[in-house]
Design a protein around this motif. Structure first.
Motif, PDB file in Angstrom:
ATOM      1  N   ALA A 167       0.836  -1.206   0.000  1.00 35.78           N
ATOM      2  CA  ALA A 167       0.000   0.000   0.000  1.00 35.78           C
ATOM      3  C   ALA A 167       0.867   1.250   0.000  1.00 35.78           C
ATOM      4  O   ALA A 167       0.592   2.215  -0.715  1.00 35.78           O
ATOM      5  N   THR A 168       1.952   1.257   0.784  1.00 28.13           N
ATOM      6  CA  THR A 168       2.850   2.416   0.838  1.00 28.13           C
ATOM      7  C   THR A 168       3.533   2.626  -0.500  1.00 28.13           C
ATOM      8  O   THR A 168       3.657   3.762  -0.961  1.00 28.13           O
ATOM      9  N   SER A 169       3.956   1.547  -1.165  1.00 27.75           N
ATOM     10  CA  SER A 169       4.637   1.715  -2.453  1.00 27.75           C
ATOM     11  C   SER A 169       3.670   2.242  -3.505  1.00 27.75           C
ATOM     12  O   SER A 169       4.049   3.011  -4.376  1.00 27.75           O
ATOM     13  N   GLN A 170       2.388   1.848  -3.434  1.00 29.69           N
ATOM     14  CA  GLN A 170       1.419   2.369  -4.388  1.00 29.69           C
ATOM     15  C   GLN A 170       1.167   3.850  -4.147  1.00 29.69           C
ATOM     16  O   GLN A 170       1.021   4.614  -5.083  1.00 29.69           O
ATOM     17  N   ILE A 171       1.124   4.270  -2.880  1.00 26.14           N
ATOM     18  CA  ILE A 171       0.943   5.683  -2.572  1.00 26.14           C
ATOM     19  C   ILE A 171       2.158   6.474  -3.054  1.00 26.14           C
ATOM     20  O   ILE A 171       2.029   7.545  -3.627  1.00 26.14           O
ATOM     21  N   ALA A 172       3.359   5.939  -2.835  1.00 22.07           N
ATOM     22  CA  ALA A 172       4.578   6.638  -3.237  1.00 22.07           C
ATOM     23  C   ALA A 172       4.654   6.796  -4.752  1.00 22.07           C
ATOM     24  O   ALA A 172       5.239   7.740  -5.244  1.00 22.07           O
ATOM     25  N   GLN A 173       4.042   5.859  -5.498  1.00 24.73           N
ATOM     26  CA  GLN A 173       4.102   5.941  -6.950  1.00 24.73           C
ATOM     27  C   GLN A 173       3.084   6.928  -7.509  1.00 24.73           C
ATOM     28  O   GLN A 173       3.246   7.410  -8.618  1.00 24.73           O
ATOM     29  N   ALA A 174       2.022   7.210  -6.751  1.00 23.38           N
ATOM     30  CA  ALA A 174       1.021   8.172  -7.208  1.00 23.38           C
ATOM     31  C   ALA A 174       1.659   9.552  -7.197  1.00 23.38           C
ATOM     32  O   ALA A 174       2.239   9.968  -6.203  1.00 23.38           O
ATOM     33  N   ASN A 212      -1.673  13.780 -13.956  1.00 24.93           N
ATOM     34  CA  ASN A 212      -2.158  13.516 -12.609  1.00 24.93           C
ATOM     35  C   ASN A 212      -2.361  12.017 -12.454  1.00 24.93           C
ATOM     36  O   ASN A 212      -3.281  11.448 -13.023  1.00 24.93           O
ATOM     37  N   ASP A 213      -1.497  11.408 -11.657  1.00 25.11           N
ATOM     38  CA  ASP A 213      -1.581   9.979 -11.381  1.00 25.11           C
ATOM     39  C   ASP A 213      -1.742   9.772  -9.878  1.00 25.11           C
ATOM     40  O   ASP A 213      -1.254   8.805  -9.315  1.00 25.11           O
ATOM     41  N   THR A 214      -2.412  10.735  -9.214  1.00 32.05           N
ATOM     42  CA  THR A 214      -2.547  10.680  -7.753  1.00 32.05           C
ATOM     43  C   THR A 214      -3.742   9.864  -7.294  1.00 32.05           C
ATOM     44  O   THR A 214      -3.854   9.552  -6.122  1.00 32.05           O
ATOM     45  N   GLY A 215      -4.676   9.576  -8.200  1.00 32.27           N
ATOM     46  CA  GLY A 215      -5.869   8.837  -7.814  1.00 32.27           C
ATOM     47  C   GLY A 215      -7.040   9.729  -7.450  1.00 32.27           C
ATOM     48  O   GLY A 215      -8.120   9.237  -7.132  1.00 32.27           O
ATOM     49  N   ALA A 216      -6.851  11.045  -7.474  1.00 30.90           N
ATOM     50  CA  ALA A 216      -7.926  11.987  -7.147  1.00 30.90           C
ATOM     51  C   ALA A 216      -7.759  13.230  -8.013  1.00 30.90           C
ATOM     52  O   ALA A 216      -6.643  13.557  -8.436  1.00 30.90           O
ATOM     53  N   PRO A 217      -8.850  13.947  -8.296  1.00 34.92           N
ATOM     54  CA  PRO A 217      -8.718  15.206  -9.043  1.00 34.92           C
ATOM     55  C   PRO A 217      -7.773  16.163  -8.315  1.00 34.92           C
ATOM     56  O   PRO A 217      -7.710  16.169  -7.084  1.00 34.92           O
ATOM     57  N   LEU A 218      -7.052  16.951  -9.079  1.00 33.47           N
ATOM     58  CA  LEU A 218      -6.050  17.855  -8.530  1.00 33.47           C
ATOM     59  C   LEU A 218      -6.330  19.263  -9.032  1.00 33.47           C
ATOM     60  O   LEU A 218      -6.409  19.487 -10.245  1.00 33.47           O
ATOM     61  N   PHE A 219      -6.500  20.189  -8.114  1.00 32.02           N
ATOM     62  CA  PHE A 219      -6.730  21.585  -8.486  1.00 32.02           C
ATOM     63  C   PHE A 219      -5.395  22.322  -8.557  1.00 32.02           C
ATOM     64  O   PHE A 219      -4.557  22.177  -7.675  1.00 32.02           O
ATOM     65  N   LEU A 220      -5.202  23.081  -9.620  1.00 33.99           N
ATOM     66  CA  LEU A 220      -4.035  23.948  -9.763  1.00 33.99           C
ATOM     67  C   LEU A 220      -4.509  25.349  -9.404  1.00 33.99           C
ATOM     68  O   LEU A 220      -5.242  25.978 -10.159  1.00 33.99           O
ATOM     69  N   ASN A 221      -4.097  25.826  -8.217  1.00 37.47           N
ATOM     70  CA  ASN A 221      -4.665  27.037  -7.641  1.00 37.47           C
ATOM     71  C   ASN A 221      -3.757  28.249  -7.665  1.00 37.47           C
ATOM     72  O   ASN A 221      -4.162  29.329  -7.242  1.00 37.47           O
TER      73      ASN A 221
END
Length: 176
Positions: free
Chosen positions: A18-25, A52-61
């Motif tokens: 799980a940690t390696s998958q988070i680190a790859q996002a 964006n490969d984080t798994g969630a939408p990402l806002f550029l603010n």
């Protein structure tokens, strides 16, 4: 149920996975052409590939663009795409690179503006944002440079002007 050591090792393995998958996002920000050559008086548009490969939408603010003087940076393309859209447009987590114009750099037309400066000007562009449309985490930064084509020295321009003026007078004098 199983041996306690085996259960601990299994739990540790799942936690590691799980940690390696988070680190790859991640969020990737790359300028398409970070080093360009342009002529005085031109405007250069910088395009970026955003992934964006984080798994969630990402806002550029937000952003911060810097460039050596006498060049000037304008972030209106970034603002128009990400800050002025209604509703605000997040970068979807599809893992695909998306191309966006982010900023422009204007090169002064006046050759005297370049006196005392090197021919290569350096800059950087940083993006801020996050999972919320109010987050201001630094997401990524890219360096870039613009090399200005040979800019005539002001003294040679003055000499060229006098030479041209002399040719015009000579041409007029021959007609009389």
């Amino acid at each position: 149920m199983g041996h306690p050591t085996f259960r601990r090792l299994t739990a540790a393995a799942w936690l590691g996975l799980a940690t390696s998958q988070i680190a790859q996002a991640q969020f990737n920000f790359t300028l398409v052409t970070p080093n360009v050559t342009a002529s005085a008086g031109h405007t250069v548009t910088f395009q970026a590939l955003l992934t964006n490969d984080t798994g969630a939408p990402l806002f550029l603010n937000g952003d911060l663009g810097l460039i050596d003087p006498p060049l000037t940076l304008d972030d209106l393309p970034f603002q128009t795409t990400f800050l002025l859209s209604d509703p605000l447009m997040p970068l979807e987590p599809d893992g695909l690179p998306h191309a966006f114009d982010l900023f422009t750099v204007e090169l002064p037309a006046d050759p005297s503006a370049y006196v005392g400066f090197p021919s290569t000007f350096n800059g950087s562009f940083t993006l801020y944002g996050g999972a919320l449309d109010t987050d201001q985490d630094e997401l990524g930064s890219q360096d870039f440079s613009i090399t200005v084509d040979a800019v005539p020295e002001p003294s040679s321009l003055i000499a060229l002007g006098f030479l041209s003026l002399g040719c015009i007078r000579r041409a007029r004098g021959g007609r009389r």
